[in-house]
Design a protein around this motif. Sequence first.
Motif, PDB file in Angstrom:
ATOM      1  N   GLY A 421       0.807  -1.213   0.000  1.00  0.00           N
ATOM      2  CA  GLY A 421       0.000   0.000   0.000  1.00  0.00           C
ATOM      3  C   GLY A 421       0.835   1.255   0.000  1.00  0.00           C
ATOM      4  O   GLY A 421       2.065   1.217   0.155  1.00  0.00           O
ATOM      5  N   ILE A 422       0.145   2.365  -0.186  1.00  0.00           N
ATOM      6  CA  ILE A 422       0.820   3.658  -0.253  1.00  0.00           C
ATOM      7  C   ILE A 422       1.015   4.207   1.152  1.00  0.00           C
ATOM      8  O   ILE A 422       0.060   4.320   1.924  1.00  0.00           O
ATOM      9  N   ILE A 423       2.244   4.553   1.472  1.00  0.00           N
ATOM     10  CA  ILE A 423       2.593   5.165   2.756  1.00  0.00           C
ATOM     11  C   ILE A 423       2.899   6.632   2.512  1.00  0.00           C
ATOM     12  O   ILE A 423       3.653   6.983   1.598  1.00  0.00           O
ATOM     13  N   GLU A 424       2.314   7.479   3.321  1.00  0.00           N
ATOM     14  CA  GLU A 424       2.602   8.919   3.271  1.00  0.00           C
ATOM     15  C   GLU A 424       2.940   9.352   4.688  1.00  0.00           C
ATOM     16  O   GLU A 424       2.096   9.253   5.585  1.00  0.00           O
ATOM     17  N   MET A 425       4.168   9.825   4.895  1.00  0.00           N
ATOM     18  CA  MET A 425       4.636  10.108   6.251  1.00  0.00           C
ATOM     19  C   MET A 425       5.506  11.337   6.275  1.00  0.00           C
ATOM     20  O   MET A 425       6.337  11.545   5.391  1.00  0.00           O
ATOM     21  N   ASP A 426       5.319  12.175   7.299  1.00  0.00           N
ATOM     22  CA  ASP A 426       6.162  13.339   7.509  1.00  0.00           C
ATOM     23  C   ASP A 426       7.326  12.960   8.411  1.00  0.00           C
ATOM     24  O   ASP A 426       7.120  12.386   9.500  1.00  0.00           O
ATOM     25  N   TYR A 465      13.358   1.969  -3.270  1.00  0.00           N
ATOM     26  CA  TYR A 465      11.982   2.266  -3.653  1.00  0.00           C
ATOM     27  C   TYR A 465      11.901   3.604  -4.389  1.00  0.00           C
ATOM     28  O   TYR A 465      12.600   4.560  -4.044  1.00  0.00           O
ATOM     29  N   SER A 466      11.008   3.643  -5.340  1.00  0.00           N
ATOM     30  CA  SER A 466      10.655   4.912  -5.948  1.00  0.00           C
ATOM     31  C   SER A 466       9.785   5.679  -4.957  1.00  0.00           C
ATOM     32  O   SER A 466       8.812   5.130  -4.424  1.00  0.00           O
ATOM     33  N   ALA A 467      10.140   6.917  -4.689  1.00  0.00           N
ATOM     34  CA  ALA A 467       9.411   7.687  -3.674  1.00  0.00           C
ATOM     35  C   ALA A 467       9.353   9.151  -4.066  1.00  0.00           C
ATOM     36  O   ALA A 467      10.274   9.684  -4.705  1.00  0.00           O
ATOM     37  N   THR A 497       6.354   9.811   0.205  1.00  0.00           N
ATOM     38  CA  THR A 497       5.235   9.014  -0.285  1.00  0.00           C
ATOM     39  C   THR A 497       5.799   7.899  -1.152  1.00  0.00           C
ATOM     40  O   THR A 497       6.566   8.161  -2.087  1.00  0.00           O
ATOM     41  N   PHE A 498       5.419   6.656  -0.841  1.00  0.00           N
ATOM     42  CA  PHE A 498       5.927   5.528  -1.610  1.00  0.00           C
ATOM     43  C   PHE A 498       4.985   4.338  -1.443  1.00  0.00           C
ATOM     44  O   PHE A 498       4.090   4.351  -0.592  1.00  0.00           O
ATOM     45  N   GLN A 499       5.222   3.317  -2.262  1.00  0.00           N
ATOM     46  CA  GLN A 499       4.446   2.092  -2.142  1.00  0.00           C
ATOM     47  C   GLN A 499       5.228   1.058  -1.346  1.00  0.00           C
ATOM     48  O   GLN A 499       6.276   0.572  -1.783  1.00  0.00           O
ATOM     49  N   ARG A 613       0.777   5.261  -8.134  1.00  0.00           N
ATOM     50  CA  ARG A 613      -0.604   5.666  -7.863  1.00  0.00           C
ATOM     51  C   ARG A 613      -1.069   6.687  -8.879  1.00  0.00           C
ATOM     52  O   ARG A 613      -0.347   7.607  -9.227  1.00  0.00           O
ATOM     53  N   VAL A 614      -2.323   6.482  -9.344  1.00  0.00           N
ATOM     54  CA  VAL A 614      -2.975   7.465 -10.210  1.00  0.00           C
ATOM     55  C   VAL A 614      -4.335   7.781  -9.604  1.00  0.00           C
ATOM     56  O   VAL A 614      -5.064   6.875  -9.168  1.00  0.00           O
ATOM     57  N   VAL A 615      -4.674   9.057  -9.566  1.00  0.00           N
ATOM     58  CA  VAL A 615      -5.963   9.507  -9.052  1.00  0.00           C
ATOM     59  C   VAL A 615      -6.651  10.314 -10.145  1.00  0.00           C
ATOM     60  O   VAL A 615      -6.099  11.292 -10.652  1.00  0.00           O
TER      61      VAL A 615
END
Length: 933
Positions: A421-426, A465-467, A497-499, A613-615
């Motif tokens: 899944g997609i992780i988005e973290m500061d 990872y691509s991020a 942000t990465f998968q 990811r595409v939205v």
Amino acid sequence: MTTKKTAHLISHTHWDREWYMPYEHHHVLLIELMDKLLDTLDQDPEYRYFHLDGQTIIREDYLQVRPEQQERLDRYIREGRIHFGPWYVLQDEFLTSSEANLRNLLIGHRDARPLGVVSKTGYFPDSFGNMGQAPQILQQADIHNAIFGRGVKPTGFNNAVVDADSYESPYSEMIWRSPDGSEVLGILFANWYCNGMEVPVDSEKARVYWDKNLADAEKFASTPHLLFMNGCDHQPIQTDLPEALRTAAALYPDVEFIHSNFDDYIEAVTKDVPEHLATIQGELRSQHTDGWGTLVNTASARVYLKQLNQQGQTLLEKVAEPLAAMAHIAGVKDYPHHLLTHAWKMLMQNHPHDSICGCSVDEVHREMVTRFAKSRQLAEKLVSQSAQAIAESIHVQPAETWGEEAVLFTVFNTSGWNRNGIIEMDLIVDKAFFPEGPNPQALAQKVEKDALPAYQLIDSDGHVYSAEIKDLGAHFSYELPKDRFRQPYMARKVRVTFQAVDVPSLGYKTYALISVEKQAEIAEIAEMPDTSDVIEMQGMMMENGQLRVTVEENGTATIEDKVSGAVYKGLNSYENTGDIGNEYVYRQPEGETTLTTEHLKADLRIVEQSPYRVVMESVLRWDIPAGADELFELEKRQMVPFTERKAQRVKNIVPLLITTTYTLEAGSNMVKVKSDFNNQAKDHRLRALFPSGLVTDDHYADSIFEIAKRSNTPAKEWVNPSNAQHQQAFVHVTDGDHGLMIANNGLNEYEILQHEEGSTIAVTLLRASSELGDWGVFETPEAQCLGPQSVEYAIIPFAGDAAQSGACASAYVYPILWTTVQLGALARTFERESHAGADGKKVELPLSKQWLAWNAQGSSLAFSTLKIAEETGDLIARWYNLNSEPAELNVQPGFECASVYESDVLERVKGTMQGQSQTVPGYKIVTQGYALR
């Protein structure tokens, strides 16, 4: 068999904590009732028993105001004159999760434990339908009966008993069987739970009363034991009942009148019950009724409550408890039983049927929002503490090759399945604490002045990872040390942000941001990840290795399942109808034409595009009627039954702008959908439609510890044009080869629409109503749900069996949030304090770990919970079989345990197990206990 009739009068009050009045209004009445009850028990030994409505929270609510009465109240509970438990609250079973139903039973028993006695009555007096696995759950708790008011024989709307040509059981007594075969004695309140209220003392009035009530009870009873419930909703106790029973005994010498209790009544019925009782299978949803009185549309009343509830339940049972269990097993933090119980109690105070169903006055539901927030805040704090305790004990020495500038963080997967899944973290990449005489502006400038290195993302296995890494600049934050005053600081942050790929279930994986230069130095040990599954797109088409998704001009989606070749068109159009019902019941105006967005043209655009990811976005501008006409207001004031209302929708219109985003991620088997709209219309219902093109007679809905198979067509007695039903995580249709599943995030109502070209799944997104309904006139303007709304769901095509294909697992994991934590203050030094275990040694955890592995791939088993039992201190894990065939469960603990044993829903030790393998029978709920060393 006994021939003489016995009239068992059970004194009680059905106590809705909040309903047509707010909680504190009801609370005052509860205090008065309990004071009167205790005085009566003191003064009249012939007033023998009182049933405290099956919920232990009544004691809690009373002692909150009258703590000085605790010894007096508890003495009568211990003596058996007040019957107490087994639930904490009388919940709605279908709108609360599987584990929430068990926590309700567990906490009810826990509250009763200090008193040494708990009622073993499976009490469901006013549930709006009953879960099919209730007999199995009750049997595991040593409860061998179930007493309920709805779901089998029609009681009629407003609790009126009616005759019907077809009954599911000819008697008020029956055998109720769960899908796994567990059985309990079921007893239906055939004449409702108030058929013995206000018994007359006067002989003349008593004869009229008993002539009717005895005949009504005898009409359905299979034994000489007749049940009369002496009480009703919020009813004060009948203090002269002993005198009224003496009057009845004199009038009817052939009937024995006793002031009874459920224990004695059930024991008597069990001895005399005939062998030919009907057996009722599974869910009790009143399908053999006219369909109006099932109250299923409470599943869509005030959808915002259902969303908050789903978020709260998931956070507690799927994140907070597992993380706390992991920290406890690791020896880095004690399991916070008291705080988790407190959080559960606050959440469950919103679970009574008139609360979570959204069918109360506005003041009630305002208070519920606050309770949801408080429970969530506590759960969030516990999640943070558990994750931080684990992270602080991760031994980062092996990562020294990443360099001192590396920014390390850990991703926790608290679900029961390995997860992508997609992780988005500061992340903090620099920080400066406030000195004395702080100058925040100078600190902000200081942490922002240095140029950031070019970062590369790497995991603990050396995979790159691509991020996307975004500089967020300086931000204020603070620390709360355990040994000194708070420490504010300015931090330089970046957002990564990465998968994430294959994060182990019930475990974690550690990642790091390292400089590109450092990555080049260690390139010989770094392995590039498999990039075979990335998102590709062309125009408004996006695809990964499993799905091809096209957003059409009208805003719907066409999805091709590339694995099976099935194509689903026209998914996620919207439907709008009027609603002249109430919070309990949806009723479309007669002759109204249903509105849809099928022929509208949407504004389309790409919101986000990356390799993982595409939205895509669709914006629909739709005009719908502003509400119901003036006749509707008149009909409500005059209490015209909703089935007889003639009101229509007005001609004037208001705009309904719906913004829909479709998200496809690399490696995913689902399309995530989010719909945002600003509701300015009243008295209406909004649904999303998903035509499957599959011709089926049945469908499947996630329910309580089961996937319930339900007919697309209701029973012949059904006259309600709507056949809406309950769901938990998802609903799906399948023809055996192909299937379409719609998962949801707090959307509990759906309907299967039958067409020649196949079944359509309709999911309710909003229902706007303006009155409570039921027995009086109670306006509820806030139930119109005016203002901004946001709903989320997911489309999951699958092939073959839904469970074994992984579709069910995807739906169960979908609402569970990732938990992330940065290692150390900056993760720039490797000299951090580790926690000490029970033996005094430092706890050093690896960079990645899994605490409990099991054979999830291709299994028909669903994982349910990971927690610590309060009584034993052992680890508790639970699964259930979604199919009828036995399934093998093979578990590999990632920790040392002294023994493994069979447990139950009350987390007791039931029997030893040989190893960690177990054959799980069809539809069985199994709980394993792990005794920790």
